[in-house]
Design a protein around this motif. Structure first.
Motif, PDB file in Angstrom:
ATOM      1  N   TRP A  88      45.886  43.876  20.897  1.00 39.79           N
ATOM      2  CA  TRP A  88      46.232  43.346  22.219  1.00 39.79           C
ATOM      3  C   TRP A  88      46.340  41.841  22.206  1.00 39.79           C
ATOM      4  O   TRP A  88      47.117  41.254  22.959  1.00 39.79           O
ATOM      5  CB  TRP A  88      45.243  43.821  23.273  1.00 39.79           C
ATOM      6  N   TRP A 142      59.262  43.885  35.311  1.00 39.08           N
ATOM      7  CA  TRP A 142      57.884  44.353  35.318  1.00 39.08           C
ATOM      8  C   TRP A 142      56.979  43.263  34.750  1.00 39.08           C
ATOM      9  O   TRP A 142      57.345  42.601  33.784  1.00 39.08           O
ATOM     10  CB  TRP A 142      57.722  45.618  34.469  1.00 39.08           C
ATOM     11  N   THR A 143      55.830  43.095  35.383  1.00 44.61           N
ATOM     12  CA  THR A 143      54.855  42.131  34.848  1.00 44.61           C
ATOM     13  C   THR A 143      53.583  42.865  34.459  1.00 44.61           C
ATOM     14  O   THR A 143      53.355  43.998  34.875  1.00 44.61           O
ATOM     15  CB  THR A 143      54.514  41.037  35.880  1.00 44.61           C
ATOM     16  N   ILE A 144      52.750  42.186  33.676  1.00 44.62           N
ATOM     17  CA  ILE A 144      51.505  42.800  33.230  1.00 44.62           C
ATOM     18  C   ILE A 144      50.327  41.986  33.724  1.00 44.62           C
ATOM     19  O   ILE A 144      50.394  40.751  33.792  1.00 44.62           O
ATOM     20  CB  ILE A 144      51.490  42.962  31.684  1.00 44.62           C
ATOM     21  N   ASP A 145      49.290  42.680  34.120  1.00 45.84           N
ATOM     22  CA  ASP A 145      48.136  42.037  34.718  1.00 45.84           C
ATOM     23  C   ASP A 145      46.911  42.423  33.889  1.00 45.84           C
ATOM     24  O   ASP A 145      46.497  43.576  33.891  1.00 45.84           O
ATOM     25  CB  ASP A 145      48.035  42.554  36.174  1.00 45.84           C
ATOM     26  N   TYR A 146      46.377  41.456  33.125  1.00 44.93           N
ATOM     27  CA  TYR A 146      45.204  41.737  32.287  1.00 44.93           C
ATOM     28  C   TYR A 146      43.938  41.504  33.085  1.00 44.93           C
ATOM     29  O   TYR A 146      43.718  40.411  33.597  1.00 44.93           O
ATOM     30  CB  TYR A 146      45.190  40.819  31.058  1.00 44.93           C
ATOM     31  N   PHE A 168      54.985  41.945  25.511  1.00 41.30           N
ATOM     32  CA  PHE A 168      55.243  42.687  26.747  1.00 41.30           C
ATOM     33  C   PHE A 168      56.474  42.139  27.451  1.00 41.30           C
ATOM     34  O   PHE A 168      57.366  42.888  27.860  1.00 41.30           O
ATOM     35  CB  PHE A 168      54.025  42.633  27.666  1.00 41.30           C
ATOM     36  N   LEU A 177      55.389  50.862  27.162  1.00 41.00           N
ATOM     37  CA  LEU A 177      54.148  50.100  27.006  1.00 41.00           C
ATOM     38  C   LEU A 177      53.436  50.510  25.716  1.00 41.00           C
ATOM     39  O   LEU A 177      52.898  49.663  24.998  1.00 41.00           O
ATOM     40  CB  LEU A 177      53.220  50.313  28.207  1.00 41.00           C
ATOM     41  N   GLN A 226      49.539  39.682  23.548  1.00 43.98           N
ATOM     42  CA  GLN A 226      49.465  38.545  24.473  1.00 43.98           C
ATOM     43  C   GLN A 226      50.076  37.288  23.851  1.00 43.98           C
ATOM     44  O   GLN A 226      50.917  36.624  24.474  1.00 43.98           O
ATOM     45  CB  GLN A 226      48.002  38.273  24.859  1.00 43.98           C
ATOM     46  N   VAL A 275      52.042  46.332  35.806  1.00 47.97           N
ATOM     47  CA  VAL A 275      51.198  47.211  35.006  1.00 47.97           C
ATOM     48  C   VAL A 275      49.838  46.548  34.954  1.00 47.97           C
ATOM     49  O   VAL A 275      49.704  45.415  34.510  1.00 47.97           O
ATOM     50  CB  VAL A 275      51.772  47.339  33.578  1.00 47.97           C
ATOM     51  N   ARG A 276      48.808  47.256  35.442  1.00 46.86           N
ATOM     52  CA  ARG A 276      47.475  46.638  35.481  1.00 46.86           C
ATOM     53  C   ARG A 276      46.570  47.279  34.425  1.00 46.86           C
ATOM     54  O   ARG A 276      46.322  48.483  34.462  1.00 46.86           O
ATOM     55  CB  ARG A 276      46.890  46.808  36.881  1.00 46.86           C
ATOM     56  N   ILE A 277      46.122  46.453  33.490  1.00 44.05           N
ATOM     57  CA  ILE A 277      45.283  46.961  32.406  1.00 44.05           C
ATOM     58  C   ILE A 277      43.869  46.415  32.550  1.00 44.05           C
ATOM     59  O   ILE A 277      43.680  45.245  32.856  1.00 44.05           O
ATOM     60  CB  ILE A 277      45.846  46.523  31.033  1.00 44.05           C
TER      61      ILE A 277
END
Lengths: 257, 348
Positions: free
Chosen positions: B48, B66-70, B57, B237, B52, B30-32
């Motif tokens: 947010w 699933w990973t998250i990309d800030y 997440f 999310l 973090q 997931v790219r935010i």
């Protein structure tokens, strides 16, 4: 014969037409989203709106004024530099290595330095454009003068012409084709650089219109900018081409004979 | 002729490959995108920040891989738009101008929730003679074009019977803005409190303590294509997002202290957020405050030529179903009240 020439000219339109057709196809079927590639027809409407509102003309005027200023300064300095280096051997020995050194630096590489010195105001743009316009003008003038056949010079020496008369009657006319080429390259360079300068910092101008449009997510306006820049550059080059024909028409007639 | 056909075929093949390849190369990421121009450290504040710091997440998505990309986007809102347009981001944050400009120009996004509480200060160099907004007439003003402060400038000019045409707008932001203000290349512009603290600038107006319509009200948006493909991921999310905002809403002092991790001093945070309840600041609801501000902004932007197509955000932009579901699942339906256009809670 004439019809044949006409048709071979039309060949140059084939690829642009194909490109516009595929562009239209890609946008209409949303293969590429219209936010990234708006329809050609949308581009035309946008252009017409910008034309009607006077936005385009106002910004073109600003850009052209900057090009005019930068080109005038740059080409004049370039012409003088090229001439003194071409006419006086000692000057060439002193200046050419330095000139050559600066020639190796892409003009855009000066941007950070110029910004520190001059800020983001009008001076920055004029100086930046002149820097770019000097080089081709000086180089072509220098080459043109160097290329004057020694036999010509020997003849005028035999007639004991003064330096200035020699320059005016023999060197300059003989170097003129090369000088005019320099002028053309110099102007096209100035036009490219004004856009570059405005992309960096500007209040008005066609480059600035594109930056603002990018920030407001108006891809169509950005693309209209590209087309307008291309067309303007094309027209400028054509005008100088006409100038060249006017001054150097004799050379063409001579070549045909 | 054969040659021409083969050239065309190659071109077509090339385009098809270009268009289809990214679809296969999909990963569970997931790219935010966060507008990162104003924070000196790549970390988020408020809700947010809690997501973090508390690994909310990972807690939710670890089992599915699933990973998250800030991503912190220096070009701010307009940069987030570009990321969403060229598929390098799935989610993003925007102030009113970037989100409305994007939607107006056909960027397919949906707003899932609100992120409130941005402040800004209208600054002039310390030695400037400019004292009021009316003095700005004819002056060179630095504007981060396309961001919420650009919109803010339009609002304060309108209050004073002026438009942006009365100024000379210079598009600049970040450190370039600070340098230009110091060198006098620009004579005014919206910036942060830190410039005043450093003695570079003086403020002639600020959003602090003013009506909420001047404050930055961001929306949390998702690319429609992502929403269509992964509605379940979006739902979860949003749940994570609500959890973070819930934690931030519990204690104002704690939350402001926590926010110093973005690089802003505590004293500044206290001053900026004075007189505003933490409930308001952390409310994710797309309530009357958001809708009124966005509606007014749309009209203002249209008037100023920043957008060319008007649209109905209720039909084309807001999608409250995911937020409502998350609030229900977490039993937080009554945690945040709805706020009216003046930022006051509506009593049920």
């Amino acid at each position: 014969m004439k019809i044949h020439v006409f048709f071979s000219r039309l060949l140059g339109l084939l690829i642009p037409l194909f490109l516009v057709a595929s562009w239209h196809y890609l946008s209409v079927h949303e293969v590429v989203p219209t936010t990234l590639l708006p329809l050609p027809s949308v581009l035309f409407d946008t252009w017409w709106d910008m034309q009607k509102s006077g936005e385009l003309l106002l910004n073109m005027k600003m850009s052209l004024l900057r090009v005019g200023g930068g080109f005038l300064v740059g080409a004049s300095v370039g012409f003088l530099l090229g001439t003194v280096m071409g006419v006086w051997k000692p000057v060439e020995l002193y200046l050419y290595p330095v000139f050559n050194f600066f020639r190796q630096v892409p003009v855009v590489a000066w941007i950070p330095f110029l910004l520190i010195w001059l800020g983001i105001g009008e001076w920055f743009k004029i100086v930046f454009i002149s820097c770019g316009a000097i080089i081709p003008m000086a180089l072509k003038t220098f080459e043109g003068i160097r290329g004057v056949p020694t036999s010509y010079l020997e003849v005028v020496r035999a007639f004991e012409y003064g330096k200035f008369r020699m320059f005016r009657t023999v060197i300059l006319p003989s170097a003129l084709p090369s000088i005019l080429t320099g002028l053309r390259i110099s102007l096209s360079e100035a036009w490219m650089l004004v856009i570059g300068a405005e992309l960096v910092a500007a209040g008005e101008g066609i480059g600035n219109v594109m930056i603002i449009a990018r920030r407001l997510f108006q891809t169509d306006v950005v693309l209209v900018g590209v087309v307008v820049i291309a067309v303007t550059g094309f027209i400028m080059d054509k005008l100088l081409d006409l100038l060249e024909t006017r001054f150097l028409g004799w050379r063409r007639i001579q070549n045909v004979q | 002729m054969n040659k021409l056909i083969s050239i065309i075929m190659t071109l077509v093949l090339g385009v098809v490959t270009l268009v289809t390849v990214p679809a296969y190369a999909e990963e569970k990421v997931v790219r935010i995108g966060f507008p990162g121009a104003t924070t000196s450290r790549p970390q988020s504040g408020l809700g947010w920040g809690y997501v973090q710091a508390k690994h909310l997440f990972d807690e939710e998505f670890k089992k599915d891989g699933w990973t998250i990309d800030y991503n912190y986007i220096a070009a701010a809102g307009p940069g987030v738009n570009e990321g969403l347009a060229n598929n390098s981001l799935d989610f993003g944050f925007h102030g009113d101008l970037p989100v409305l400009a994007a939607r107006s120009n056909g960027l397919k996004i949906k707003a899932l929730g609100a992120v409130r509480g941005g402040t800004s200060h209208l600054l002039v160099p310390t030695n400037s003679h400019i004292k009021t907004i009316k003095d700005l007439k004819g002056k060179r003003v630095g504007v981060s074009v396309g961001t919420w402060t650009h919109a803010l400038l339009l609002k304060v000019l309108q209050d004073n019977g002026m438009t942006i045409k009365d100024l000379k707008v210079i598009n600049t932001s970040g450190t370039a803005f600070e340098t230009s203000l110091a060198t006098g290349d620009i004579e005014a512009g919206f910036g942060s409190l830190s410039l005043i603290r450093r003695g570079v600038a003086r403020e002639i107006w600020s959003t602090v303590g003013k009506h909420v319509r001047y404050q930055n009200t961001n929306t949390f948006v998702v690319r429609e294509e992502f929403l269509r493909k992964h509605p379940d991921i979006v739902k979860r999310l949003v749940k994570v997002f609500v959890k973070g905002f819930y934690q931030a809403s519990l204690n104002k002092n704690e939350t402001l202290k926590f926010n110093t991790r973005t690089g802003t001093a505590l004293a500044d945070l206290i001053e900026e957020n004075a007189g505003q309840s933490i409930k308001y600041l952390t409310s994710p609801k797309l309530d009357g405050q958001v809708t009124k501000q966005y509606k007014d902004s749309l009209a203002l932007f249209k008037e100023n030529g920043l957008i060319r197509r008007n649209f109905d955000p209720e039909a084309e932009l807001y999608d409250r179903s995911y937020l409502d579901a998350a609030l229900k699942e977490l039993k937080l339906e009554n945690h945040w009240p709805d706020y009216d256009s003046n930022g006051n809670p509506i009593k049920k």
